[in-house]
Design an enzyme around this catalytic site. Structure first.
Site, mmCIF file in Angstrom:
data_model
loop_
_atom_site.group_PDB
_atom_site.id
_atom_site.type_symbol
_atom_site.label_atom_id
_atom_site.label_comp_id
_atom_site.label_asym_id
_atom_site.label_seq_id
_atom_site.Cartn_x
_atom_site.Cartn_y
_atom_site.Cartn_z
ATOM 1 N N CYS A 142 1.640 -11.312 -16.449
ATOM 2 C CA CYS A 142 2.022 -10.630 -17.773
ATOM 3 C C CYS A 142 0.827 -10.108 -18.747
ATOM 4 O O CYS A 142 1.072 -9.870 -19.678
ATOM 5 C CB CYS A 142 3.144 -11.757 -18.526
ATOM 6 N N GLU A 163 0.798 -1.386 0.180
ATOM 7 C CA GLU A 163 -0.074 0.076 0.017
ATOM 8 C C GLU A 163 0.923 1.221 -0.103
ATOM 9 O O GLU A 163 1.891 1.117 0.711
ATOM 10 C CB GLU A 163 -0.950 -0.072 1.133
#
Length: 342
Positions: A129, A103
């Site tokens: 990906c 975060e």
């Protein structure tokens, strides 16, 4: 198929795609030298990375943290190429696998550095990906729905931590790495660094843009354990991943035939993994090898940035009317294919 297996877009266009190349080359011979003692101990030959994967070199950033600056620069170049003012961006999506912390999102720092307006929604999409291709689809859907005007997609990858951790572990006598262990971490050594960005906007406002026609998605999440990684390394069942991924891609390819004609595209821009993966897809789908551009020999696998980087480099060879198929795959396994009319 039910669900979202196939989709069509009404009013979305790719307005630009740009890359920023990481400045520091790292050749496979460099890695062989660093791994020389381990390779000798394991009775493995040098040159495996180049011979098996086809990766001659990959690139890295100069310093830790440079990946953010590279990602911001890629976003800036994409906006400039599309002639879009940052103030007009409705949504910014970051698709990077690389992240220094859980975060906040990676997106917020890039949003700030680009000087985007507070009205521009921003968030991360992480899907291995495949993230960049997923973001293109989401951006197109938001534009079709009238919820966004211009969407900026960015991606930046930094492979150095994984590379260094993998070399250190394989080289350590205390780790007791076996040949099987080495091969399970082989894919980590093919990873490279770089950044890419794209702008998607409304086709009716931009006749010069490249229409995002639609595509197909498919999942094979029973294979979610075949490739698992973090900053300490990436562990891959290479054979299982190749077989499962190829089956998934071909299933999606067959599903798409009911809705799309992709047999003779002008370019097939695939996610860049290795020579073996690329050759396998070309053979299975019966593609023209000359229409499949590759960047893995000099860049390695740059994660989600691989496909847009390859598209950016192919773009100067495309002309109005060319048809392009983006073919993405992400460990997990997921695949998505998106057609673009140039």
């Amino acid at each position: 198929m039910p669900g979202n297996a196939t989709f069509h877009h009404r009013n979305a266009a790719l307005l630009s795609v740009a890359e920023v190349q990481a400045p520091v080359p790292l050749t496979s011979r460099d890695l062989d030298r660093r791994l020389a003692d381990a390779l000798k101990r394991l009775k493995l030959p040098q040159g495996l990375l180049q011979r098996v994967a086809g990766v001659k070199t990959r690139r890295n950033w100069e310093r830790a943290g440079d990946v953010r600056a590279g990602t911001v620069e890629a976003g800036r170049r994409a906006l400039q190429a599309a002639a879009i003012d940052p103030a007009d961006v409705s949504v910014m999506i970051n698709t990077s696998v690389t992240r220094e912390h859980l975060e906040p999102s990676v997106a917020v720092g890039i949003h700030h550095d680009l000087g985007l307006p507070s009205s521009a929604m921003n968030f991360d999409i992480t899907n291995a990906c495949l993230g960049f291709v997923n973001a293109m689809t989401l951006a197109s859907s938001l534009i079709d729905a009238g919820q966004a005007t211009y969407v900026l997609i960015v991606n930046g990858e930094d492979a150095r931590k994984v590379q260094d951790a993998t070399v250190e572990r394989i080289s350590s006598l205390e780790s007791m790495v076996s040949r099987e262990d080495f091969m399970s971490e082989f894919a980590s050594l093919t990873l490279g660094s770089g950044a890419a960005a794209a702008v998607v906007g409304p086709a009716d406002r931009h006749p010069e843009g490249h229409r995002i026609v639609g595509g197909v998605t498919r999942a094979a999440t029973q294979h979610h354990g075949l490739c698992v990684g973090d900053h300490r390394g990436m562990y891959t069942d290479s054979r299982g991943l190749l077989d499962g991924g190829l089956e998934l891609v071909m299933d999606a390819w067959q599903d798409a035939k009911e809705h799309f004609d992709w047999e003779s595209m002008d370019a097939y821009v695939t996610h860049q993994v290795s020579s073996l993966h690329t050759a396998s897809i070309i053979k299975a789908a019966k593609l023209d090898k000359k229409r499949v551009p590759v960047t893995y020999p000099e860049l390695g696998n740059v994660g989600p940035a691989s496909l847009p980087i390859t598209l950016s480099r192919e773009a100067p060879r495309l002309s109005p009317g060319s048809r392009v198929l983006c073919m993405g795959v992400g460990s997990g396994l997921n695949t998505a294919m998106v057609e673009i009319a140039w």
